[in-house]
Design a protein around this motif. Structure first.
Motif, mmCIF file in Angstrom:
data_model
loop_
_atom_site.group_PDB
_atom_site.id
_atom_site.type_symbol
_atom_site.label_atom_id
_atom_site.label_comp_id
_atom_site.label_asym_id
_atom_site.label_seq_id
_atom_site.Cartn_x
_atom_site.Cartn_y
_atom_site.Cartn_z
ATOM 1 N N ALA A 213 0.852 -1.187 0.000
ATOM 2 C CA ALA A 213 0.000 0.000 0.000
ATOM 3 C C ALA A 213 0.892 1.242 0.000
ATOM 4 O O ALA A 213 2.034 1.185 0.454
ATOM 5 C CB ALA A 213 -0.905 0.007 1.232
ATOM 6 N N PRO A 214 0.420 2.380 -0.540
ATOM 7 C CA PRO A 214 1.224 3.602 -0.539
ATOM 8 C C PRO A 214 1.632 3.989 0.883
ATOM 9 O O PRO A 214 0.890 3.773 1.840
ATOM 10 C CB PRO A 214 0.281 4.649 -1.146
ATOM 11 N N TRP A 215 2.818 4.569 1.013
ATOM 12 C CA TRP A 215 3.281 5.027 2.328
ATOM 13 C C TRP A 215 2.367 6.147 2.809
ATOM 14 O O TRP A 215 2.006 7.043 2.048
ATOM 15 C CB TRP A 215 4.723 5.526 2.241
ATOM 16 N N LYS A 216 2.003 6.117 4.067
ATOM 17 C CA LYS A 216 1.092 7.120 4.625
ATOM 18 C C LYS A 216 1.789 8.474 4.733
ATOM 19 O O LYS A 216 2.982 8.550 5.006
ATOM 20 C CB LYS A 216 0.592 6.672 6.000
ATOM 21 N N ALA A 217 1.006 9.531 4.547
ATOM 22 C CA ALA A 217 1.555 10.886 4.555
ATOM 23 C C ALA A 217 2.209 11.231 5.889
ATOM 24 O O ALA A 217 3.199 11.977 5.925
ATOM 25 C CB ALA A 217 0.450 11.896 4.233
ATOM 26 N N GLU A 218 1.691 10.666 7.002
ATOM 27 C CA GLU A 218 2.251 11.011 8.311
ATOM 28 C C GLU A 218 3.656 10.457 8.529
ATOM 29 O O GLU A 218 4.339 10.825 9.485
ATOM 30 C CB GLU A 218 1.329 10.530 9.437
ATOM 31 N N LEU A 219 4.113 9.559 7.637
ATOM 32 C CA LEU A 219 5.476 9.019 7.751
ATOM 33 C C LEU A 219 6.504 9.954 7.125
ATOM 34 O O LEU A 219 7.704 9.756 7.302
ATOM 35 C CB LEU A 219 5.561 7.651 7.070
ATOM 36 N N ASN A 220 6.038 10.971 6.419
ATOM 37 C CA ASN A 220 6.956 11.890 5.752
ATOM 38 C C ASN A 220 7.895 12.562 6.750
ATOM 39 O O ASN A 220 7.465 13.127 7.750
ATOM 40 C CB ASN A 220 6.162 12.954 4.996
ATOM 41 N N GLY A 221 9.188 12.485 6.474
ATOM 42 C CA GLY A 221 10.186 13.152 7.309
ATOM 43 C C GLY A 221 10.645 12.365 8.515
ATOM 44 O O GLY A 221 11.524 12.815 9.253
ATOM 45 N N LYS A 222 10.081 11.194 8.764
ATOM 46 C CA LYS A 222 10.466 10.405 9.933
ATOM 47 C C LYS A 222 11.634 9.476 9.613
ATOM 48 O O LYS A 222 11.758 8.983 8.495
ATOM 49 C CB LYS A 222 9.273 9.590 10.444
ATOM 50 N N SER A 223 12.468 9.246 10.623
ATOM 51 C CA SER A 223 13.626 8.371 10.450
ATOM 52 C C SER A 223 13.197 6.913 10.532
ATOM 53 O O SER A 223 12.283 6.563 11.286
ATOM 54 C CB SER A 223 14.675 8.661 11.530
ATOM 55 N N ALA A 224 13.862 6.084 9.745
ATOM 56 C CA ALA A 224 13.515 4.670 9.712
ATOM 57 C C ALA A 224 14.781 3.819 9.706
ATOM 58 O O ALA A 224 15.798 4.203 9.132
ATOM 59 C CB ALA A 224 12.664 4.350 8.491
ATOM 60 N N GLN A 225 14.708 2.681 10.362
ATOM 61 C CA GLN A 225 15.783 1.687 10.312
ATOM 62 C C GLN A 225 15.303 0.571 9.384
ATOM 63 O O GLN A 225 14.250 -0.022 9.595
ATOM 64 C CB GLN A 225 16.064 1.134 11.706
ATOM 65 N N ILE A 226 16.078 0.289 8.353
ATOM 66 C CA ILE A 226 15.658 -0.660 7.322
ATOM 67 C C ILE A 226 16.572 -1.882 7.335
ATOM 68 O O ILE A 226 17.791 -1.751 7.266
ATOM 69 C CB ILE A 226 15.694 -0.002 5.927
ATOM 70 N N THR A 227 15.965 -3.047 7.423
ATOM 71 C CA THR A 227 16.713 -4.302 7.391
ATOM 72 C C THR A 227 16.319 -5.056 6.127
ATOM 73 O O THR A 227 15.144 -5.387 5.929
ATOM 74 C CB THR A 227 16.406 -5.174 8.617
ATOM 75 N N VAL A 228 17.297 -5.319 5.260
ATOM 76 C CA VAL A 228 17.048 -6.002 3.997
ATOM 77 C C VAL A 228 17.532 -7.445 4.099
ATOM 78 O O VAL A 228 18.645 -7.708 4.554
ATOM 79 C CB VAL A 228 17.778 -5.305 2.828
ATOM 80 N N THR A 229 16.688 -8.358 3.682
ATOM 81 C CA THR A 229 17.058 -9.777 3.647
ATOM 82 C C THR A 229 17.409 -10.132 2.209
ATOM 83 O O THR A 229 16.541 -10.241 1.342
ATOM 84 C CB THR A 229 15.892 -10.664 4.127
ATOM 85 N N SER A 230 18.719 -10.283 1.951
ATOM 86 C CA SER A 230 19.166 -10.613 0.599
ATOM 87 C C SER A 230 19.207 -12.122 0.382
ATOM 88 O O SER A 230 19.169 -12.607 -0.744
ATOM 89 C CB SER A 230 20.555 -10.020 0.335
#
Length: 298
Positions: A213-230
Motif C-alpha cells: 500500500a502507498p506510504w502514509k503521509a504522516e510518515l513523511n520526514g520520519k527516520s527509519a531503520q531498514i533491514t534487507v534480507t538478501s
C-alpha cells in the motif's frame, strides 16, 4: 487545494503542467486557459458554454464559485463586459454583429498567477516554507513535492552487490516503533558527497523501497531503520564473524581455529549468506563446530 494565505489572499494548487506565467483575465485565450478550465472541472466547477481555451462568462462563473467556496472574493480587473458579450455572440452566430454598445465600466474576473500554483500531479506535499507569519516574503514562499511519500535508504557501498530489486525488507519507524513490510524497488548509483561540504557524509548507494500500500503521509520526514534480507536459510546454520574469513595466496577461503591448548589450525570453509557482521560457513577440510573459537582480524 488551498495551501497558503498571503496578505489575506489565497494561494491554491491545481493540476496542470504549464506554470502560471501570466494573469488570466476574462476574454483571454490560450493553452493555459484550457488548463485552468480542466483544473476547475476536476474540482467540480464546469466552464458552462465556453469553448475550450476561451475565458468566457462560463469560466468566470466557475472561478467565482471556487473562490466563494474557499471563502475569498474573486479577483477582478476593470473592463467592459459588453465587449465580452459581443465576442461570445459573434462566436455563437459566426457573424460580425457590429460594435458593442457603450456599456458601463465593469469588472472582469481574473485568475492571478500569484494565487494559482499548477502542479503536474497529485498528491503533492509542502516540503519547505521560506518565511513565517508576519514576515515580508523575500524569496520563493513554498516548495511542493509531487507524488506520494517515498522511502529511500542509504546503503553502504561495500554491500551494493548483495542488495537487489525484489529483496524483502523490514522498516522500523524509530519515532513510534511501528514496523512495516517492504521490498527493494530500485538500487541507485553511488553517491559521493561533494568535497568541502559543511555536512560530512560518507559515500552511499540510494535504495528505494516500496510497500503493498502507498506510504502514509504522516510518515513523511520520519527516520527509519531498514533491514534487507538478501538471502535466508530454512534451517539453523553455522556462522562466524565476517572478519574471521581469510583468503590466503592459494585462494581457498578459510578460518583459523584456536584449540583448547592454544594452538591454531586452519579450516577450509565455503562461505554462504551474511548478515549483521556474520557469515554462514560450511567446513570443507577440517573440523569446525559450534562454540569453537576463531581468530578475527582487526
Amino acid at each position: 487545494m488551498l495551501i497558503a494565505e498571503v496578505s489575506y489572499r489565497p494561494v491554491f494548487a491545481m493540476r496542470g503542467r504549464i506554470p502560471a506565467l501570466r494573469d488570466l483575465v476574462q476574454g483571454m485565450r490560450g493553452r493555459d486557459v484550457t488548463q485552468l478550465q480542466q483544473a476547475l472541472a476536476e474540482a467540480g466547477y464546469r466552464r458552462g458554454s465556453d469553448r475550450e481555451g476561451y475565458f468566457g462568462v462560463g469560466t468566470a462563473a466557475a472561478l467565482k464559485r471556487l473562490y466563494e467556496k474557499l471563502g475569498y472574493a474573486v479577483p477582478t480587473v476593470p473592463g467592459r463586459t459588453s465587449a465580452i458579450a459581443k465576442n461570445e455572440a459573434e462566436k455563437a452566430s459566426g457573424q460580425d454583429i457590429g460594435a458593442a454598445g457603450g456599456g458601463k465600466r465593469d469588472q472582469l474576473v481574473m485568475a492571478p498567477k500569484s494565487e494559482v500554483m499548477f502542479v503536474p500531479s497529485f498528491p503533492a506535499r509542502i516540503v519547505t516554507v521560506s518565511d513565517s507569519v508576519g514576515t515580508k516574503i523575500s524569496k520563493d514562499l513554498l516548495k511542493l513535492a509531487v507524488g506520494g511519500v517515498r522511502l529511500i535508504g542509504r546503503l553502504n557501498p561495500s554491500e551494493g552487490d548483495i542488495v537487489e530489486p525484489g529483496h524483502v525488507a523490514e522498516v522500523l519507524i524509530e519515532e513510534d516503533g511501528s514496523r512495516h513490510r517492504a521490498a527493494v524497488a530500485k538500487v541507485g548509483d553511488l553517491v559521493t558527497p561533494k568535497a568541502g561540504s559543511k555536512i560530512r557524509q560518507p559515500p552511499y548507494i540510494p535504495v528505494t523501497f516500496k510497500a503493498k500500500a502507498p506510504w502514509k503521509a504522516e510518515l513523511n520526514g520520519k527516520s527509519a531503520q531498514i533491514t534487507v534480507t538478501s538471502a535466508a536459510t530454512s534451517d539453523e546454520v553455522l556462522t562466524v564473524p565476517l572478519s574471521a574469513i581469510t583468503a590466503p595466496a592459494d585462494g581457498k577461503t578459510s578460518v583459523t581455529v584456536i584449540t583448547g591448548s592454544g594452538e591454531r589450525r586452519r579450516v577450509r570453509v565455503a562461505a554462504g549468506a551474511s548478515a549483521d557482521g556474520y557469515v554462514e560457513v560450511t567446513p570443507e577440510g577440517g573440523d569446525l563446530r559450534e562454540g569453537d573459537q576463531v581468530v578475527v582480524g582487526r
